[in-house]
Design an enzyme around this catalytic site. Sequence first.
Site, PDB file in Angstrom:
ATOM      1  N   ASP A   1     -17.769   3.852  -7.388  1.00 24.79           N
ATOM      2  CA  ASP A   1     -16.614   4.267  -6.599  1.00 24.79           C
ATOM      3  C   ASP A   1     -16.492   5.783  -6.697  1.00 24.79           C
ATOM      4  O   ASP A   1     -15.971   6.318  -7.676  1.00 24.79           O
ATOM      5  CB  ASP A   1     -15.335   3.597  -7.110  1.00 24.79           C
TER       6      ASP A   1
ATOM      7  N   TYR B   1       0.841  -1.205   0.000  1.00 23.26           N
ATOM      8  CA  TYR B   1       0.000   0.000   0.000  1.00 23.26           C
ATOM      9  C   TYR B   1       0.876   1.255   0.000  1.00 23.26           C
ATOM     10  O   TYR B   1       0.962   1.966  -0.970  1.00 23.26           O
ATOM     11  CB  TYR B   1      -0.948  -0.013   1.199  1.00 23.26           C
TER      12      TYR B   1
ATOM     13  N   HIS C   1     -15.737   1.635  -3.646  1.00 24.78           N
ATOM     14  CA  HIS C   1     -14.308   1.567  -3.373  1.00 24.78           C
ATOM     15  C   HIS C   1     -13.939   0.310  -2.587  1.00 24.78           C
ATOM     16  O   HIS C   1     -12.764   0.002  -2.421  1.00 24.78           O
ATOM     17  CB  HIS C   1     -13.882   2.820  -2.605  1.00 24.78           C
TER      18      HIS C   1
ATOM     19  N   SER D   1      -6.420   1.116  -4.284  1.00 30.08           N
ATOM     20  CA  SER D   1      -6.507   2.544  -4.012  1.00 30.08           C
ATOM     21  C   SER D   1      -5.128   3.178  -4.180  1.00 30.08           C
ATOM     22  O   SER D   1      -4.554   3.137  -5.264  1.00 30.08           O
ATOM     23  CB  SER D   1      -7.090   2.772  -2.621  1.00 30.08           C
TER      24      SER D   1
END
Length: 703
Positions: free
Chosen positions: A636, A472, A673, A553
Amino acid sequence: MEYPNVYRDESIVENHFGIEIKDPYRWLEDPDSEETKKFVEEQNKITFKYVNDYEYREKLINKITEKYNYERFGCVFKRGKGENEYYYYYHNSGLQSQSVLYRQKTLDNEPEVFFDPNTLSDDGTVALSRISFSDSGKYFAYSLSKSGSDWTTIYINKIENGKLVQLDEPLNWVKFSGITWTKDEKGIFYQSYPKPGIGQDKSAGTETDQNENAMMYYHRIGTKQDQDILFYSEPENPKNMFGIDITDDGKYLLLIIDASCDPKNKVYVMKINGEINDKPVFNKLIDEFDAEYTLIHNSGSVFYFKTSKDAPQYKIVKVDINDSSKKFVDVIPQNKNVIDGVLFCNNNSFVINYLYDAKHSLKVFDISGQYKYDIKLQEGSIVNNFDARETDNELFFRVSSFVNPGTVYKCDLRNSSCQELKKSIIKNYNSDDYVVKQKFYPSKDGTSIPMFIVHKKGLELKGNNPTLLYGYGGFNISILPFFSPIWMTWIYHFNGIYVVANIRGGGEYGESWYEAGKLDNKQNVFDDFQWAAKYLINLKYTSPEKLCINGGSNGGLLVGACINQAPELFGCAVADVGVMDMLRFHKFTIGHAWVSDYGDPDKEHDFKTVLKYSPLHNVKDNTEYPAVLLTTGDHDDRVVPLHSLKLISQLQYVAGKSTKKPLLIRIDTKSGHGGGKPVKKRIEEATDKISFINKNIHAEWYD
């Protein structure tokens, strides 16, 4: 692959600080145009044909469904007073679309269903977003999200004989909002945004309008929404967002102001005297965005905060808000471990959840900061949630790990004794069949980065194991051990290796770790991830042909940047709901809040920084790319789908000429999302992703 013929508008060329930028797929920024709808249909058609042809697909979806079908328990929490005091927890029997909220009068009583979101929609796409009980437990407010959108609707209810009786009309156009009851139980605070410009036939969540001009409202029970009091707004700072905290004694209200996703906030305090009105008078306790301040407890005018002020690992401080000097005094100083969370309970105790090397430990201190004892956790566990009220001597916490699907405990803070309350058990699953290792590897600049490696016990490392590397690296978010029935199924049946790299940009080692992966330091994040891949290859865990990378993301951006910078390291890449157009991310929905991590593309320095790694603007020709699957959802409204639609078009047009492997996109409907996604959709999406991965890294089935 035969890709759809996607129109390129070569006329869109803009000059940014002397640099010409083409944007041939800008027309895909309109989600409602017939052209975009046709694009989505054509792309999905080839993607679903590709994954549906996977030879082990039926076996795979059956095994994932089987492993997903186990009881899951959320952390217990107590709410209400007297006859209205109950224990609550979330429970999913296995394949329910949404978890159900249960309650019980005592921990020995038979639990009863309190709120079941599964009754709200046939397909499970209406999800419970937030809940809030009034102090006495007589009232219950909750918000619902539809199709994964960040927009929510608040419902206010009275609890009568365990049933909910709706009191007022729903409150609409609520976003990024808590639900805070006043102690007199006359009303709630919530944050709303102006209604977006959508037609009558459109559902909220598909629009791309910027979310600006947040407003903090006070809703008094028994009135309509158009009568709600506009308690606070900042038209002069349209990007700011607000939260309300009310002290446990009910005497003070705290207004929390955030300017972006950067964990720095202002704190204004107001004494509550009588009715709430639209002319609050604040003591501006913290009036600069220089650190993070989170209220823990107050004793009269003395307030206790968790803060990062002069403490990148965080510390606990106190301040007398009536003291004109506003001097903060350390109560529990920072140490090498990061304070991940704090509760004040048992009338005099701080329970601190510390984080070090991406693992948790629970420690108890008294109100003066004196250490009392540790609450023992199993090695490698993380605390998913913990809960106790200020006057409670009962602490509840839920732990899990890569191999533990979840256990809920109760701890008596008077004598530190803990007992197991609820434990998830999966049929035909034995945690002893797996190995979890934590390794530390050097990144490009020599920084030591931790990673977790999970695989079957006895697995031979011959340099050809199917491996999935997840990361991430942003927004001060720590990626901690988590149990996934999906990836455990993959590990077991494909001799796979699952790896999580705790790269910079996250919060694993506090604010300094975060700062090392943002703005001008963002390239560190991509280097950390690429060097994780090299480490796994060098130690014979896998090979480039057998290695797939994944992230969602901000992690989708990570994957998008890495396939451009080092395509030779990976055989496959799956980027979920990624931020891919780094020159225009700030123009849609809540994207403006991300300038804290990425910078402002409207400023020359930041523009030139993000241009260097923007996935959309760095696709290479004459380069063999790994197989790429992008995923997104039509609702999203966090990272709007246009990011992925534009990138896949550019990949197919530029890289598709020289890349033999598939470059595809999966666009889900009634999906956002990720939050609130029903179990059936999660299983379907996982099956499609693993089918794509396995076809491209040639993972073989093992019974």
